[in-house]
Design an enzyme around this catalytic site. Structure first.
Site, PDB file in Angstrom:
ATOM      1  N   TRP A   1     -19.865 -49.811-102.096  1.00 50.75           N
ATOM      2  CA  TRP A   1     -20.572 -51.096-102.009  1.00 50.75           C
ATOM      3  C   TRP A   1     -19.807 -52.224-102.674  1.00 50.75           C
ATOM      4  CZ3 TRP A   1     -23.205 -50.858 -98.034  1.00 50.75           C
ATOM      5  CH2 TRP A   1     -23.965 -49.734 -97.722  1.00 50.75           C
TER       6      TRP A   1
ATOM      7  N   ASP B   1     -25.487 -56.503-107.674  1.00 52.72           N
ATOM      8  CA  ASP B   1     -26.132 -55.861-106.530  1.00 52.72           C
ATOM      9  C   ASP B   1     -27.021 -54.757-107.099  1.00 52.72           C
ATOM     10  OD1 ASP B   1     -26.849 -54.331-104.360  1.00 52.72           O
ATOM     11  OD2 ASP B   1     -24.813 -54.027-103.595  1.00 52.72           O
TER      12      ASP B   1
ATOM     13  N   LYS C   1     -34.284 -49.666-100.145  1.00 59.73           N
ATOM     14  CA  LYS C   1     -34.020 -48.547-101.045  1.00 59.73           C
ATOM     15  C   LYS C   1     -35.252 -48.264-101.911  1.00 59.73           C
ATOM     16  CE  LYS C   1     -30.023 -48.621 -99.247  1.00 59.73           C
ATOM     17  NZ  LYS C   1     -28.833 -49.256 -99.723  1.00 59.73           N
TER      18      LYS C   1
HETATM   19  C1  LIG Z   1     -27.669 -49.961 -99.089  1.00 60.02           C
HETATM   20  C2  LIG Z   1     -26.877 -50.797 -99.999  1.00 60.02           C
HETATM   21  C3  LIG Z   1     -26.231 -51.967 -99.557  1.00 60.02           C
HETATM   22  C4  LIG Z   1     -26.245 -52.404 -98.109  1.00 60.02           C
HETATM   23  O1  LIG Z   1     -27.494 -52.789 -97.719  1.00 60.02           O
HETATM   24  P1  LIG Z   1     -27.781 -53.392 -96.264  1.00 60.02           P
HETATM   25  O2  LIG Z   1     -29.170 -53.908 -96.410  1.00 60.02           O
HETATM   26  O3  LIG Z   1     -27.643 -52.277 -95.297  1.00 60.02           O
HETATM   27  O4  LIG Z   1     -26.797 -54.468 -96.015  1.00 60.02           O
HETATM   28  C5  LIG Z   1     -25.533 -52.709-100.466  1.00 60.02           C
HETATM   29  N1  LIG Z   1     -25.470 -52.339-101.761  1.00 60.02           N
HETATM   30  C6  LIG Z   1     -26.081 -51.230-102.226  1.00 60.02           C
HETATM   31  C7  LIG Z   1     -25.978 -50.888-103.675  1.00 60.02           C
HETATM   32  C8  LIG Z   1     -26.803 -50.420-101.363  1.00 60.02           C
HETATM   33  O5  LIG Z   1     -27.410 -49.326-101.817  1.00 60.02           O
END
Ligand SMILES: *Cc1c(COP(=O)(O)O)cnc(C)c1O
Length: 360
Positions: free
Chosen positions: A101, A171, A195
């Protein structure tokens, strides 16, 4: 009704209560005679839904008044671009690289300016969080970027880098609302909803007010300026309304269970059961350095690809779904987000014990 134990990394398990409430309100939301999906985002009913969602999130996370909460689209991945477009004034930023990521965020950042990778755990396949004491923050960096919990490798920051006053961007997609957060330590936090808090299609951004300006990189589309969404209270265009409604219900659920302290306790209890077993098992082992283990995503292996595949297959047959590791790392991964009940983890460990006996 046969619900499985869903260990998916995302989209992931949601609280059953939330799903049941949403089901009951599907045809007639609160006397409106329509579903939230069919409702104008300018209606009184929806204004109340988004207003309460924001307030409940503010209460739960203790978000200070000088931060704005935005409900956006494009997933967490869109933020990989939106962050530099809005914050990279000097066209320099520091990133700590902890896996897939951040790799994607770094790639995207490079489109807009100079990206310095000031620390990385790539040498050990991202199984740890780099030492934060030796960090050299660049003088001209516009911000320092981290991925707070790496969903794929199962690592988590237990302390934050000292950015020397630079804006910290995080993030938090995969550990949002899993434990208390001191929002004041960050300039910007973002999290894709799917998530830990809701359906895919919503990304939540918590941003300090002074970072919301018109001074963005040339060519930044209107839709990708934080200011556009802040000025319009996330209603510049049609928002992901149904998703926001579900997120709102999840925020209320978290609140009802006692907020983030209670979430942390629950999550620690669940994670401990699984990690304790992994540490004592003669067949399975966790892949992450102990001090950096995630409470949310628990990767593990047997050491044999055949046994890994057999385990996933047998687990699936009896209702433990999505235990296969990420396609880039293999092995197994159990994602045990807020909504995974304690019972699910206990039963998984029982199954692993049995599998161990039969296969060692
Ligand atoms: C799943 C995830 C993403 C990507 O998310 P999308 O909504 O599919 O763009 C980015 N960062 C982390 C830490 C993730 O778990």
């Amino acid at each position: 009704m046969a619900r499985v134990y869903n260990f998916s990394a995302g989209p992931a398990v949601l609280p059953e209560e939330v799903l049941q409430e949403a089901a009951a309100e599907m045809l007639d939301y609160n006397g409106t005679g329509m579903s939230v999906m069919e409702m104008s985002h300018r209606s009184k009913a929806f204004e109340k839904i988004i207003g309460e969602a924001e307030q409940d999130l503010r209460d739960v996370m203790n978000i200070p008044d000088n931060y704005r909460v935005l409900f956006l689209q494009g997933g967490a991945s869109q933020q990989f671009a939106m962050v530099p477009m809005n914050l990279m004034k000097n066209r320099v930023a520091d990133y700590i690289h902890t896996g897939q990521w951040t790799k994607k965020a770094i790639q995207e950042g490079k489109i807009y300016g100079q990206v310095n990778i000031i620390a990385s755990s790539e040498d050990q396949v991202f199984t740890y969080i780099p030492d934060l004491k030796e960090l050299k923050i660049s003088d001209d960096a516009d911000y320092v970027y981290i991925c707070h919990n790496n969903t794929i490798y199962g690592t988590k920051y237990n302390e934050l880098p000292d950015t020397g006053g630079k804006i910290l961007v995080a993030d938090m997609s995969s550990d949002f609302l899993s434990e208390p957060v001191d929002v004041t330590k960050y300039g910007l936090i973002f999290a894709g909803a799917q998530k830990n808090v809701g359906p895919a299609g919503v990304v939540i951004v918590i941003i300090r007010e002074d970072l919301i300006t018109d001074d963005v990189l040339p060519g930044t589309p209107t839709m990708l300026k934080y200011k556009t969404h802040a000025d319009n209270k996330s209603l510049y265009n049609t928002p992901p309304a149904y998703g926001i409604y579900i997120c709102g219900k999840v925020f209320k659920w978290v609140k009802k269970l006692g907020g983030l302290e209670a979430m942390k306790k629950r999550n620690e209890e669940k994670a401990k059961i699984l990690y304790n077993y992994l540490d004592s098992s003669k067949l399975f082992r966790g892949t992450v350095v102990k001090k950096d283990r995630s409470l949310m995503n628990v990767p593990f292996v047997t050491g044999s690809k055949e046994l890994d595949a057999k385990f996933v297959e047998e687990a699936t047959k009896i209702g433990f779904e999505n235990l296969k590791g990420h396609r880039t790392v293999g092995g197994m991964r159990a994602s045990i987000y807020n909504a995974m009940p304690l019972e699910g983890v206990k039963k998984l460990v029982q199954f692993m014990e049995q599998f161990e006996k039969e296969n060692i």
